[in-house]
Design an enzyme around this catalytic site. Structure first.
Site, mmCIF file in Angstrom:
data_model
loop_
_atom_site.group_PDB
_atom_site.id
_atom_site.type_symbol
_atom_site.label_atom_id
_atom_site.label_comp_id
_atom_site.label_asym_id
_atom_site.label_seq_id
_atom_site.Cartn_x
_atom_site.Cartn_y
_atom_site.Cartn_z
ATOM 1 N N TYR A 31 -22.832 -36.956 -9.666
ATOM 2 C CA TYR A 31 -22.489 -37.606 -10.926
ATOM 3 C C TYR A 31 -21.036 -37.381 -11.280
ATOM 4 O O TYR A 31 -20.356 -36.555 -10.671
ATOM 5 C CB TYR A 31 -23.411 -37.107 -12.046
ATOM 6 C CG TYR A 31 -23.093 -35.730 -12.577
ATOM 7 C CD1 TYR A 31 -23.382 -34.587 -11.830
ATOM 8 C CD2 TYR A 31 -22.484 -35.558 -13.814
ATOM 9 C CE1 TYR A 31 -23.082 -33.324 -12.319
ATOM 10 C CE2 TYR A 31 -22.185 -34.301 -14.311
ATOM 11 C CZ TYR A 31 -22.482 -33.182 -13.558
ATOM 12 O OH TYR A 31 -22.172 -31.938 -14.036
ATOM 13 N N LYS A 146 -20.071 -32.279 -7.045
ATOM 14 C CA LYS A 146 -20.594 -32.504 -8.410
ATOM 15 C C LYS A 146 -22.019 -33.054 -8.313
ATOM 16 O O LYS A 146 -22.276 -34.235 -8.530
ATOM 17 C CB LYS A 146 -19.659 -33.421 -9.209
ATOM 18 C CG LYS A 146 -19.815 -33.244 -10.712
ATOM 19 C CD LYS A 146 -18.618 -33.754 -11.460
ATOM 20 C CE LYS A 146 -18.821 -33.792 -12.954
ATOM 21 N NZ LYS A 146 -19.172 -32.531 -13.588
ATOM 22 N N GLU A 178 -16.212 -20.042 -12.739
ATOM 23 C CA GLU A 178 -15.955 -21.102 -13.727
ATOM 24 C C GLU A 178 -17.009 -21.003 -14.815
ATOM 25 O O GLU A 178 -17.845 -20.095 -14.799
ATOM 26 C CB GLU A 178 -15.987 -22.477 -13.042
ATOM 27 C CG GLU A 178 -17.321 -22.799 -12.403
ATOM 28 C CD GLU A 178 -17.375 -24.169 -11.726
ATOM 29 O OE1 GLU A 178 -16.527 -25.016 -11.987
ATOM 30 O OE2 GLU A 178 -18.316 -24.371 -10.926
ATOM 31 N N LEU A 202 -15.924 -26.244 -9.191
ATOM 32 C CA LEU A 202 -15.663 -27.680 -9.164
ATOM 33 C C LEU A 202 -14.145 -27.897 -9.256
ATOM 34 O O LEU A 202 -13.491 -27.258 -10.079
ATOM 35 C CB LEU A 202 -16.356 -28.345 -10.359
ATOM 36 C CG LEU A 202 -16.283 -29.869 -10.337
ATOM 37 C CD1 LEU A 202 -17.306 -30.433 -9.351
ATOM 38 C CD2 LEU A 202 -16.518 -30.452 -11.714
HETATM 39 N N1 PDD Z 1 -18.617 -30.995 -16.486
HETATM 40 N N2 PDD Z 1 -17.016 -27.048 -13.767
HETATM 41 C C1 PDD Z 1 -18.246 -27.532 -13.949
HETATM 42 C C2 PDD Z 1 -19.405 -26.770 -13.413
HETATM 43 C C3 PDD Z 1 -18.418 -28.745 -14.631
HETATM 44 O O1 PDD Z 1 -19.660 -29.260 -14.766
HETATM 45 C C4 PDD Z 1 -17.289 -29.435 -15.152
HETATM 46 C C5 PDD Z 1 -17.421 -30.751 -15.863
HETATM 47 C C6 PDD Z 1 -16.021 -28.860 -14.961
HETATM 48 C C7 PDD Z 1 -14.770 -29.533 -15.451
HETATM 49 O O2 PDD Z 1 -14.427 -30.657 -14.666
HETATM 50 P P1 PDD Z 1 -13.629 -31.884 -15.275
HETATM 51 O O3 PDD Z 1 -12.392 -31.338 -15.884
HETATM 52 O O4 PDD Z 1 -13.338 -32.724 -14.097
HETATM 53 O O5 PDD Z 1 -14.517 -32.539 -16.286
HETATM 54 C C8 PDD Z 1 -15.917 -27.685 -14.245
HETATM 55 C C9 PDD Z 1 -18.960 -32.295 -16.970
HETATM 56 C C10 PDD Z 1 -18.066 -32.790 -18.036
HETATM 57 C C11 PDD Z 1 -20.414 -32.310 -17.350
HETATM 58 O O6 PDD Z 1 -21.218 -31.798 -16.579
HETATM 59 O O7 PDD Z 1 -20.773 -32.861 -18.376
#
Ligand code: PDD
Length: 283
Positions: A31, A146, A178, A202
């Site tokens: 996703y 992801k 993270e 991620l």
């Molecule tokens: N989450 N790490 C994890 C485990 C995440 O699920 C996310 C993002 C990030 C940040 O990535 P980015 O800056 O590309 O959004 C880091 C999304 C927003 C979610 O699961 O809703």
């Protein structure tokens, strides 16, 4: 509500997805979450590049993604949120396979699903900071993908909510990885430090933008491992993500970080980040 499913825009009550979809049975899918600041999607190309990476690492057939922006803008219009801060959710699963079997067939057609919803910035959290907790990172070793297999993150997030925390920060072998839905960086003095990219985190798009802002604004930054102790002793902690943007963490497991208030570098980075999406919108 209007949704996108396999090339068609449908009303939510018209959507049919098979119970034999491997996304439903095995979380066999990937996703993306993309921010819409009226009237454009932010960092769309970066999200699509990561989507293709996740699909190829999972060996899921990559469908034609060229029409994504138009379809998402159409969803925004049809759902009447063109003037609102919103998010798009994109999910692609490996598709339907019967009978149920762990190993996948090569012949499945991916299920390609997208929605949009109103999502205003969490201004209060960004301004005043949030409280976070620490947990051992028990997730798998491919957090660079992801994947929709998020049960560990789901359990942590619920534990966090029950303790009054907004986010959980994970550690593995004594080092920070993270957050449950964010990347993490710390600020010591005037230096920004974030864990290096690896299979344990991620490759966040917000993280990437923050490092670019540092480079362009002359802020010293390092990508290096951060111990739990270093995290707790840092002057500022920030969580970074598409929905979270840049949010300060003012307490970890009940212990104050710095003076317990959002710090100056956080504010500077937030201002620069805002400039990025405002200039994106004016382009
Ligand atoms: N989450 N790490 C994890 C485990 C995440 O699920 C996310 C993002 C990030 C940040 O990535 P980015 O800056 O590309 O959004 C880091 C999304 C927003 C979610 O699961 O809703």
């Amino acid at each position: 509500m209007f949704l996108f499913l396999n090339g068609n825009i449908l009303k939510s009550e018209e959507v049919r997805i098979s119970p034999f979809d491997r996304g439903f049975q095995f979380s066999d899918g990937v996703y993306e979450v993309i921010r819409y600041y009226p009237k454009k999607f932010f960092e769309l190309e970066s999200h699509l590049t990561r989507l293709k990476y996740s699909l190829s690492e999972m060996r899921i057939f990559i469908p034609d993604l060229s029409g994504i922006e138009n379809s998402l803008l159409e969803l925004i219009e049809l759902n009447g949120i063109a003037g609102e801060e919103s998010i798009a959710y994109i999910q692609i699963t490996r598709g339907t396979q019967y009978p149920r079997k762990h190993s996948y067939a090569d012949s499945t057609e991916p299920t390609f699903f997208m929605t949009v919803e109103k999502f205003p910035s969490k201004k209060n959290e960004m301004q005043n900071g949030i409280k976070a907790g620490l947990e051992e990172d028990i997730r798998w070793h491919r957090c660079d993908i992801k994947s929709t297999a998020l049960i560990a993150n789901v359990m942590s997030s619920r534990n966090a909510a029950e303790k009054g925390f907004t986010e959980i920060i994970y550690h593995r072998n004594g080092f920070i990885t993270e957050g449950a839905h964010t990347n993490v960086c710390v600020i010591t003095g005037d230096t920004v430090i974030t864990p290096p990219l690896s299979n344990f985190i991620l490759p966040g798009i917000t993280r990437k933008l923050v490092l670019e802002i540092c480079a362009e604004s002359g802020i010293t930054y390092f990508e290096k491992n951060i111990s739990v102790d270093e995290l707790k002793r840092s002057d500022e902690i920030l969580i970074l993500g598409t929905t979270t943007e840049i949010t300060p963490v003012i307490e970890i497991d009940g212990e104050k970080i710095g003076n317990g208030k959002p710090g100056p570098l956080c504010k500077k980075l937030q201002q620069e980040y805002q400039k990025l999406f405002l200039s994106n919108n004016n382009r």
